[in-house]
Design a protein around this motif. Structure first.
Motif, PDB file in Angstrom:
ATOM      1  N   PHE A 133       0.741  -1.424   0.144  1.00 17.14           N
ATOM      2  CA  PHE A 133       0.076  -0.048   0.020  1.00 17.14           C
ATOM      3  C   PHE A 133       0.966   1.111  -0.149  1.00 17.14           C
ATOM      4  N   GLU A 134       1.787   1.132   1.016  1.00 19.69           N
ATOM      5  CA  GLU A 134       2.574   2.692   1.052  1.00 19.69           C
ATOM      6  C   GLU A 134       3.380   3.124  -0.228  1.00 19.69           C
ATOM      7  N   LYS A 135       4.071   1.973  -0.987  1.00 18.79           N
ATOM      8  CA  LYS A 135       4.677   2.437  -2.183  1.00 18.79           C
ATOM      9  C   LYS A 135       3.736   2.783  -3.291  1.00 18.79           C
ATOM     10  N   ILE A 136       2.665   2.044  -3.342  1.00 22.05           N
ATOM     11  CA  ILE A 136       1.739   2.510  -4.168  1.00 22.05           C
ATOM     12  C   ILE A 136       1.103   3.800  -4.000  1.00 22.05           C
ATOM     13  N   ASN A 137       0.863   4.225  -2.830  1.00 23.86           N
ATOM     14  CA  ASN A 137       0.400   5.523  -2.395  1.00 23.86           C
ATOM     15  C   ASN A 137       1.360   6.597  -2.788  1.00 23.86           C
ATOM     16  N   ALA A 175       3.635   1.917 -10.088  1.00 25.49           N
ATOM     17  CA  ALA A 175       3.286   1.393  -8.729  1.00 25.49           C
ATOM     18  C   ALA A 175       3.882  -0.056  -8.707  1.00 25.49           C
ATOM     19  N   VAL A 176       3.756  -0.837  -9.924  1.00 24.67           N
ATOM     20  CA  VAL A 176       4.379  -2.317  -9.959  1.00 24.67           C
ATOM     21  C   VAL A 176       5.769  -2.326  -9.924  1.00 24.67           C
ATOM     22  N   VAL A 177       6.543  -1.472 -10.393  1.00 18.37           N
ATOM     23  CA  VAL A 177       8.133  -1.301 -10.474  1.00 18.37           C
ATOM     24  C   VAL A 177       8.423  -1.225  -8.850  1.00 18.37           C
ATOM     25  N   SER A 178       7.745  -0.074  -8.415  1.00 20.03           N
ATOM     26  CA  SER A 178       8.034   0.166  -6.929  1.00 20.03           C
ATOM     27  C   SER A 178       7.526  -0.877  -5.845  1.00 20.03           C
ATOM     28  N   SER A 179       6.372  -1.193  -5.900  1.00 24.36           N
ATOM     29  CA  SER A 179       5.803  -2.218  -4.603  1.00 24.36           C
ATOM     30  C   SER A 179       6.112  -3.475  -5.001  1.00 24.36           C
ATOM     31  N   VAL A 180       6.390  -4.050  -6.410  1.00 19.15           N
ATOM     32  CA  VAL A 180       6.712  -5.462  -6.699  1.00 19.15           C
ATOM     33  C   VAL A 180       8.049  -5.657  -6.922  1.00 19.15           C
ATOM     34  N   LEU A 181       8.881  -4.779  -7.616  1.00 19.19           N
ATOM     35  CA  LEU A 181      10.277  -5.127  -8.230  1.00 19.19           C
ATOM     36  C   LEU A 181      11.251  -4.376  -7.201  1.00 19.19           C
ATOM     37  N   GLY A 182      10.571  -3.347  -6.311  1.00 12.05           N
ATOM     38  CA  GLY A 182      11.365  -2.866  -5.515  1.00 12.05           C
ATOM     39  C   GLY A 182      12.410  -1.878  -6.026  1.00 12.05           C
ATOM     40  N   ASP A 226      -6.251   5.915   3.992  1.00 13.44           N
ATOM     41  CA  ASP A 226      -5.539   4.994   4.451  1.00 13.44           C
ATOM     42  C   ASP A 226      -5.847   3.519   3.883  1.00 13.44           C
ATOM     43  N   TYR A 227      -5.190   2.541   3.903  1.00 12.18           N
ATOM     44  CA  TYR A 227      -5.613   1.206   3.455  1.00 12.18           C
ATOM     45  C   TYR A 227      -7.136   0.685   3.797  1.00 12.18           C
ATOM     46  N   ASP A 228      -7.527   0.831   5.156  1.00  7.67           N
ATOM     47  CA  ASP A 228      -8.728   0.356   5.445  1.00  7.67           C
ATOM     48  C   ASP A 228      -9.824   1.257   4.910  1.00  7.67           C
ATOM     49  N   THR A 264      -6.068  -0.189  -8.027  1.00  8.15           N
ATOM     50  CA  THR A 264      -7.059   0.727  -8.978  1.00  8.15           C
ATOM     51  C   THR A 264      -7.756   1.673  -7.956  1.00  8.15           C
ATOM     52  N   LYS A 265      -8.231   1.025  -6.735  1.00  8.65           N
ATOM     53  CA  LYS A 265      -8.926   1.895  -5.695  1.00  8.65           C
ATOM     54  C   LYS A 265      -8.164   3.019  -5.331  1.00  8.65           C
ATOM     55  N   ILE A 266      -6.647   2.755  -4.766  1.00  8.28           N
ATOM     56  CA  ILE A 266      -5.830   3.763  -4.421  1.00  8.28           C
ATOM     57  C   ILE A 266      -5.743   5.035  -5.584  1.00  8.28           C
ATOM     58  N   CYS A 267      -5.552   4.427  -6.713  1.00  8.95           N
ATOM     59  CA  CYS A 267      -5.607   5.574  -7.749  1.00  8.95           C
ATOM     60  C   CYS A 267      -6.920   6.444  -8.132  1.00  8.95           C
ATOM     61  N   ILE A 268      -8.201   5.735  -8.207  1.00  8.83           N
ATOM     62  CA  ILE A 268      -9.236   6.538  -8.233  1.00  8.83           C
ATOM     63  C   ILE A 268      -9.579   7.222  -7.040  1.00  8.83           C
ATOM     64  N   ALA A 269      -9.707   6.633  -6.003  1.00  7.59           N
ATOM     65  CA  ALA A 269     -10.190   7.512  -4.664  1.00  7.59           C
ATOM     66  C   ALA A 269      -9.064   8.835  -4.493  1.00  7.59           C
ATOM     67  N   ASN A 270      -7.893   8.752  -4.894  1.00  7.62           N
ATOM     68  CA  ASN A 270      -6.902   9.711  -4.539  1.00  7.62           C
ATOM     69  C   ASN A 270      -7.294  10.923  -5.749  1.00  7.62           C
ATOM     70  N   LEU A 271      -7.531  10.266  -6.758  1.00  5.29           N
ATOM     71  CA  LEU A 271      -7.894  11.383  -8.080  1.00  5.29           C
ATOM     72  C   LEU A 271      -9.033  12.152  -7.528  1.00  5.29           C
ATOM     73  N   ILE A 272     -10.185  11.372  -7.113  1.00  2.00           N
ATOM     74  CA  ILE A 272     -11.527  12.085  -7.051  1.00  2.00           C
ATOM     75  C   ILE A 272     -11.344  12.748  -5.684  1.00  2.00           C
ATOM     76  N   LYS A 273     -10.570  12.576  -4.697  1.00  2.00           N
ATOM     77  CA  LYS A 273     -10.277  13.449  -3.604  1.00  2.00           C
ATOM     78  C   LYS A 273      -9.844  14.673  -4.107  1.00  2.00           C
ATOM     79  N   ASN A 274      -8.735  14.825  -5.071  1.00  2.00           N
ATOM     80  CA  ASN A 274      -7.930  15.940  -5.395  1.00  2.00           C
ATOM     81  C   ASN A 274      -8.602  16.724  -6.484  1.00  2.00           C
ATOM     82  N   PHE A 275      -9.353  16.136  -7.520  1.00  2.00           N
ATOM     83  CA  PHE A 275      -9.718  16.918  -8.839  1.00  2.00           C
ATOM     84  C   PHE A 275     -11.239  16.679  -9.056  1.00  2.00           C
ATOM     85  N   GLU A 276     -11.658  17.681  -9.727  1.00  2.00           N
ATOM     86  CA  GLU A 276     -13.084  17.577 -10.543  1.00  2.00           C
ATOM     87  C   GLU A 276     -12.697  16.929 -12.057  1.00  2.00           C
ATOM     88  N   ILE A 277     -13.015  15.879 -12.595  1.00  2.00           N
ATOM     89  CA  ILE A 277     -12.844  15.364 -13.588  1.00  2.00           C
ATOM     90  C   ILE A 277     -13.966  15.574 -14.648  1.00  2.00           C
TER      91      ILE A 277
END
Ligand code: HEM
Length: 505
Positions: free
Chosen positions: A146-150, A185-192, A343-345, A456-469
């Motif tokens: 979660f943290e790295k994707i965030n 997100a994948v390069v960071s959270s999975v491949l490190g 956060d995650y929860d 996907t949820k981290i991505c969309i929730a944060n975009l919607i929190k910050n912007f009007e689309i």
């Protein structure tokens, strides 16, 4: 001269006889079928690049409304499209032993990367790899990412804010935007490792995903050959993963291995967990190619599918202001109750976001079909009252038309309409089993569904929190067309939206 002419005539007659030898197959079996055209069977629109194979199956699915299954001709080989949800359950779950393999036939010498992908593996090799993948996707490991994707999500948000400042109202293509984010997100959270695809547009990780899926007629033709005739693809020695991509992947594998020399392997990281799991068995020591294959698996499965879905979600959110408002209210309230933090929860408690995700997957599932090979002879009941039982022979391809089921008005009234309410608590339980299959089903069901949900949820929730689309004006009233030259699902011309700071909206 006349001998040569005679030989040519004999050759043409023999080729014709060979190609048309199965033309009466379905009639003799008393199975409803689509009449084949010469050479292409029922797949001409796919070969000519005019129709995605998933949409072609929908044509047959809709045409044979009273049949439980339909006989087709893949070039000149018979294959079968299953329509009835109960039979689909049998194929995918109950009688899995008879349909245990995906429809791929790859020579590891020709295409070592794709041959080492779990998707194309069979038998004991698949079972072992499946166990390793399953252990890599536990709740703890997803939470750990979660943290790295965030962090990568914050980079995307900064990028959009900068763009709003420098070029307000300039449209962004949602799939490209999401692909940048999911790659990072994948390069960071999975491949490190670390990469910023918003700045380093030509970075190798994005290049691997981008060049692999870049729609073009030739790439379309090659991949469609795999889908339509894996045997022909094998005979022609066609590679799914081109050599230059393989070389990039091997370089990445060495980089990952080097990085682990300093950081060590972490059992709570999904990628490391697969390597550790495999190493603990049979004294297995992975080669560069094995690791490259695993990186390919994560880049392919982790970025392309999720970014496709997120891209369509952003489009629907922009096109439906009432949906956007409801989602923003949900996100704002959840964040407020948690000291302003997503956060995650908190993110995983967003039920309306779940509904939008599920409805987008219904309308545009990244995989429009799954296809299994018959691995043990199997008898299907008659397809319709005029028919007779049909024994599926070994090696026959069985098609499960995911997209056609999702677009069947009998299962989903007004199927073209985007309506997240289909997936509210009350309606969701009324959906007929085995008519909604975005992740497939049974022992081969997608392993990464939770991983996909998470990022996907981290991505969309944060975009919607910050912007009007908002929908870009060029998208107003536009009918979305699925790109026929793309293996997964992508809209022709892309999906364009504009982002606006919320205070200015
Ligand atoms: C929204 C995103 C995704 C969708 C819609 C999706 C869909 C699918 C589908 C339809 C299958 C075939 C299932 C079957 O044959 O019954 C599949 C298989 C698979 N998926 Fe996903 N997928 C997604 C994301 C991911 C992610 C993020 C990962 C891993 C990081 C992943 C890993 C896999 C693997 C390893 C398989 C092969 C399983 C096997 O053959 O045993 N997927 N996926």
């Amino acid at each position: 001269m006349w001998i040569l002419t005679l030989l040519i005539v004999i050759l043409i007659i023999s080729a014709y006889a060979f190609i048309t030898r199965n033309n009466n197959y379905w009639k003799q079996k008393k199975v409803p079928f689509e009449k084949p055209t010469f050479f292409f069977g029922n797949y001409k629109p796919v070969f000519s690049g005019s129709k995605h194979f998933g949409l072609l199956y929908s044509h047959f699915y809709d045409k044979f409304k009273n049949a439980a299954y339909v006989g087709l001709y893949r070039l000149w080989t018979p294959d079968i499209l299953i329509r009835d949800p109960e039979l689909i359950r049998n194929v995918l779950v109950k009688d899995f032993q008879s349909f245990a393999n995906n429809d791929f036939d790859l020579d590891p010498k020709v295409d070592p990367i794709f041959a080492s992908n779990i998707f194309s593996q069979t038998g004991e090799v698949w079972k072992k790899n499946r166990a390793a993948w399953t252990a890599s996707m536990t709740s703890n490991k997803i939470r750990n990412a979660f943290e790295k994707i965030n962090e990568r999500c914050n980079v995307m948000i900064d990028h959009i804010k900068k763009q709003i400042k420098e070029k307000p109202n300039e449209a962004l293509e949602t799939k490209d935007l999401s692909l940048n984010f999911f790659t990072d997100a994948v390069v960071s959270s999975v491949l490190g490792l670390e990469v910023n695809s918003f700045v380093e547009k030509d970075n190798p990780y994005k290049k691997v995903a981008g060049s692999f899926f870049a729609p073009s007629f030739w790439f379309g033709l090659l991949t469609m050959t795999f889908i339509i005739s894996p045997t022909l693809a094998k005979f022609l020695k066609i590679r799914f993963v081109p050599k230059h991509i393989e070389n990039e992947l091997v370089k990445m594998a060495r980089k990952v291995y080097e990085s682990r020399k300093t950081t060590g392997f972490h059992k709570n990281n999904s990628f490391d967990s697969i390597l550790l799991h495999n190493q603990s068995k049979d004294n297995y020591s992975p080669t560069d190619l094995d690791i490259a294959g695993l990186i390919f698996g994560f880049l392919l499965d982790g970025t392309e599918t999720s970014s496709g879905v997120a891209g369509f979600m952003l489009h629907f959110i922009a096109a439906n202001p009432d949906v956007q408002k409801k989602l923003r209210d949900e996100v704002d309230q959840a964040a407020e109750a948690n000291g302003g933090k997503l956060d995650y929860d908190t993110i995983h408690s967003l039920s309306y976001l779940d509904m939008i995700f599920s409805e987008t997957l219904r309308l545009y599932p990244p995989a429009l079909t799954v296809q299994r090979l018959c691995t043990k002879p199997y008898v299907l009941p008659p397809s319709d009252p005029k028919g007779q039982p049909f024994e599926v022979p070994l090696g026959m391809t069985v098609i499960i038309p995911i997209y056609s089921l999702h677009m069947d008005p009998e299962h989903f009234p007004e199927p073209e309409k985007f309506d997240p309410e289909r997936f509210n608590d009350e309606n969701k339980s009324k959906i007929k089993k085995f008519t909604y299959l975005p992740f497939g089903e049974g022992p081969r069901i997608c392993i990464g569904a939770r991983f996909a949900f998470n990022q996907t949820k981290i991505c969309i929730a944060n975009l919607i929190k910050n912007f009007e689309i908002r929908l870009d004006p060029k998208m107003e009233g536009k009918t979305l067309v699925i790109d026929p030259n793309f293996l997964l699902v992508k809209a022709v011309g892309g999906l364009w939206v504009t982002f606006h700071n919320r205070v200015e909206a």
